[in-house]
Each structure stands twice: as C-alpha cells, then as structure tokens.
Design a protein around this motif. Sequence first.
Motif, PDB file in Angstrom:
ATOM      1  N   UNK A 340       0.809  -1.118   0.073  1.00  0.00           N
ATOM      2  CA  UNK A 340      -0.114   0.091  -0.149  1.00  0.00           C
ATOM      3  C   UNK A 340       0.630   1.222   0.197  1.00  0.00           C
ATOM      4  N   UNK A 341       1.891   1.237   0.716  1.00  0.00           N
ATOM      5  CA  UNK A 341       2.590   2.526   0.867  1.00  0.00           C
ATOM      6  C   UNK A 341       3.512   2.567  -0.386  1.00  0.00           C
ATOM      7  N   UNK A 362      -8.040   5.171   0.601  1.00  0.00           N
ATOM      8  CA  UNK A 362      -8.224   4.672   1.736  1.00  0.00           C
ATOM      9  C   UNK A 362      -9.145   3.652   1.785  1.00  0.00           C
ATOM     10  N   UNK A 363     -10.343   3.985   1.412  1.00  0.00           N
ATOM     11  CA  UNK A 363     -11.373   2.905   1.239  1.00  0.00           C
ATOM     12  C   UNK A 363     -11.243   1.625   0.305  1.00  0.00           C
ATOM     13  N   UNK A 364     -10.350   1.960  -0.500  1.00  0.00           N
ATOM     14  CA  UNK A 364      -9.973   0.759  -1.755  1.00  0.00           C
ATOM     15  C   UNK A 364      -9.129  -0.208  -0.950  1.00  0.00           C
ATOM     16  N   UNK A 368      -9.359  -4.098   0.438  1.00  0.00           N
ATOM     17  CA  UNK A 368      -8.070  -4.962  -0.013  1.00  0.00           C
ATOM     18  C   UNK A 368      -7.589  -5.762   1.092  1.00  0.00           C
ATOM     19  N   UNK A 369      -7.135  -4.845   2.247  1.00  0.00           N
ATOM     20  CA  UNK A 369      -6.662  -5.312   3.377  1.00  0.00           C
ATOM     21  C   UNK A 369      -7.418  -6.510   3.941  1.00  0.00           C
ATOM     22  N   UNK A 408      -2.185  -2.080   8.579  1.00  0.00           N
ATOM     23  CA  UNK A 408      -1.009  -1.657   7.587  1.00  0.00           C
ATOM     24  C   UNK A 408      -1.771  -1.229   6.538  1.00  0.00           C
ATOM     25  N   UNK A 409      -2.890  -1.418   5.901  1.00  0.00           N
ATOM     26  CA  UNK A 409      -3.469  -0.877   4.904  1.00  0.00           C
ATOM     27  C   UNK A 409      -3.684   0.655   5.228  1.00  0.00           C
TER      28      UNK A 409
END
Length: 455
Positions: A340-341, A362-364, A368-369, A408-409
């Motif tokens: 993500x980073x 952020x929502x996406x 995914x996370x 983490x996400x």
Amino acid sequence: MNESSDNGDPARFSPRNERLTGLFERGAGAVLREALGDLHPAEIADWFESLPARNRDAAWGFIDPVQRHAVLAEIEDAVRAGRLLTMHAEELAALAAHLDEDDVVDILQDLPEHAVEDVLDTMAAQDRERLARALAYPEDSAGGLMNRDAISVRADVSVEVVQRYLRRLGHIPPATNRLMVVDREGWLLGTIRLADLLIRDTGERVESFLLDDVEPIIADLPANEVSKLFERRDYVSAPVVDGEGRLLGRITVDDVVDVIREEEERSFMQMAGLDEEDDLFGPIGAAARRRLVWLGTNLATAFVAAWVIARFDETIEQVVALAILMPVVASMGGIAGTQTLTIAIRGIALGQLGLHNARALLGKELMVGVINGLVWAAVVAVIAALWFRDPWLGAVVAAALLLNTVVAALAGTVLPLLLRRLSVDPALAGGVVLTTITDVVGFAAILGLGALALA
C-alpha cells in the motif's frame, strides 16, 4: 572488435565490463585502448564506475583524450566529482569547449565554488557570461536542465529567409524538432515545426503556421515537474522562458530521461535510507556516516517493538507458541503495508494522490486489506491449529493477522500523506515508520489476544 551489440541490454553490461577490467589488470594497454575506442562514451563511463577507486586514475589514462569530455559528461555525479578534483582549471575549460552547455553546467556544479571561479576565469568573456547565467539556476530546476542552443526566428519573416538563416548557421543542434518564434524583444510567441519548412511555400510567412501546442516552461520549475510535462505530452523539446515570458533556451528529451532515471534511483535508494549519488566504491568513512543515522533510527524502533513484547512476558512464558508465531503476524502486516505504501508514494510522485482523493484510496486499500487478511488468516488458523493441536491458538493468530493487515493498509495510505504534510520525504522515512507500526501492532495484537484467550 566492436562491442556495440551490447547496447540496450543491461544484462550484458557486466560481461563487457569484466572483459575490459581483465585487459586492464593484465596490462594489455593497446588492446584495452582499441576496445574502449569502439564503445559509446556512456559504456566507457559504465565501466569506469565499476572500477575500485584506487584503479581509476590509471584507467583514465587508457581513455582516448578525444573521448574524455563525452565520458565525463556520462559519469555519475559522485564518481565525476572525484575525477574533477584531479583536473586543472585549464583542462576543465578545454573539456567544456566540447560539451553542450547543459552538460558543462552539470560538471561545474560538482565543483567547489572557488574551483568554478577558476574555470570561468580561463574562458572567453562571452562563454564565461553565458555559463555564469546558466549556473544561477538550481541544478534540479528547468533552468539547470536547459541548453541555450535554441534556434529562434521572427514571426514576420518568410520561409525562404529562415532557410537561408539555417544554411548560414551550418549546424542544427541535436533533438531539434522545432524552431522558437520570438518578437523583437525576445518574447516567445510559439514554435514552428522544422519539417514544415520543407513543405511550405518559400514566400509564406512564419506567423501563418505558428503553433502554440508546446507549453513554455518557466525556468524555476522543479526538474521532476519538467519530466512529468515531457512524459504526459510526449515532448521532444520544449522552450524555457523567464518569469516574464522571454525565451532563455530549451530542454530536450535526453536531459529529461536522465531526470526520470535519477528520480527512480533516488526513490529506490531512499527506501533504504541511502543517497542515490553514493559511489559504489566511495570512501568507507563517508558511507558509514550516511548509513549510521538510519541504522540508529531502526534500532530505536526495534526497541519500541521489544518493549511491547516485554509487556507480555508472562503470557509468552505460559504460551510459548505465541513467540513462535509472532514473526508470521508481523511479517504479513509488513508486506501488506509496504504494498500500500508503494502505491501511495507512486501516486504522490505522479501528482495523482492528494488530500482530495485520499479517502477513496483509503477505502479501496482497507477493503483489499480485509479480503487478503481474511484469506490468509484462515490459512494461518488451520496451520497453527494443526501444528500446535490448539484451535483457540489458531483463532488468536488469525484475528491478530487480520487486524494487523487492516492497520497496515491504513498506515500505508495515510503515512505518506502525513509525512509529506510535515515536509518529510515519504520514500525516505515511510518504510522505517511503517515497519515500526506493523511490528508493534502485530506483536501487541497476538500477545494481547493470547493473554485474553489462552493464558
């Protein structure tokens, strides 16, 4: 003995360099000179950079003096700076006479200020004034990239007049696909395609086929913004103007390619806290000092994670399996966060991510996370339950892994934007901070849940 077939295939550079180094070490000077003479200056520079610092003075002597100015322009800044310090001002001025202005500026910017003044003093007054104006712009700006070799013509002259002018010049600078059109005061009016001069009637005026489809670049625009313009609009060259719109010079695509490569190297190296201009065989002391700070930062964050683990020492004593499985939870969170980073940093670098659309990303990334967390939490739960014959242990590890993946996400999306808001390069500090977050959250989650459910 032409080795130019290696061009364009980076995987074959090393064998060529090994062969050249073998000739150098065996003292086969004549064969080495012949081999180097058949190479492009960039390939010679590539070999020169691969040599340990102690061998470079001797190796420089095998390079054809006629090629040295071009090789010097291709050598990486850190290596070139060391080579420049061994050269006299007169020698540097002679080299500068064979290079494009933008390459000369790059070279002079690697020298101490007093050395630059010595070099300028050896030049003719006209060349000295021209270079002094170019050096007034920062290296990482459009003014620092530009070359003043732009050919300019007036809008009120005919095609025939322009053709005669070009014939009288006798030389068209490389990567010239357009001529700049200015008024009597030097204000940029637009451009004309060089190809149009071949098909237009000789009596037609330049103003009749004047184009304004290439946006002029302000001299103080940052170099990375210049590269984005070239990338998005497929420019081959573009005019550079001052704040009032007067033509100063032009930037060509070959210089922009160098900027793009340097940006990629900077991002890659800074992810590890290194300088993109580090010489592979640079001084040991300087390399150690540069790495010391980030090693110390990493050590401090490691102690934070260790402190979290120490808070649950009694839990670990009772359920040793938690200590065995802790790295799994921390590692999965670290990898998820890094993915993500990387996406977020790339979006920022390309100008595609900001506060206005951060919520959408952020929502996406959270979704995914969650999806990836659920999938791998189920896998880990089964493995842990079978391994230690304890279904509750599998459930604890699965819950901790899911929690850490989602955090983490979140951190991978928000952290780069926060660091940029604080004027800290996300590529430089993001990895260290993210690792600390995923380690601390991962350890706290598995140990905390373990203390509640198992101890």
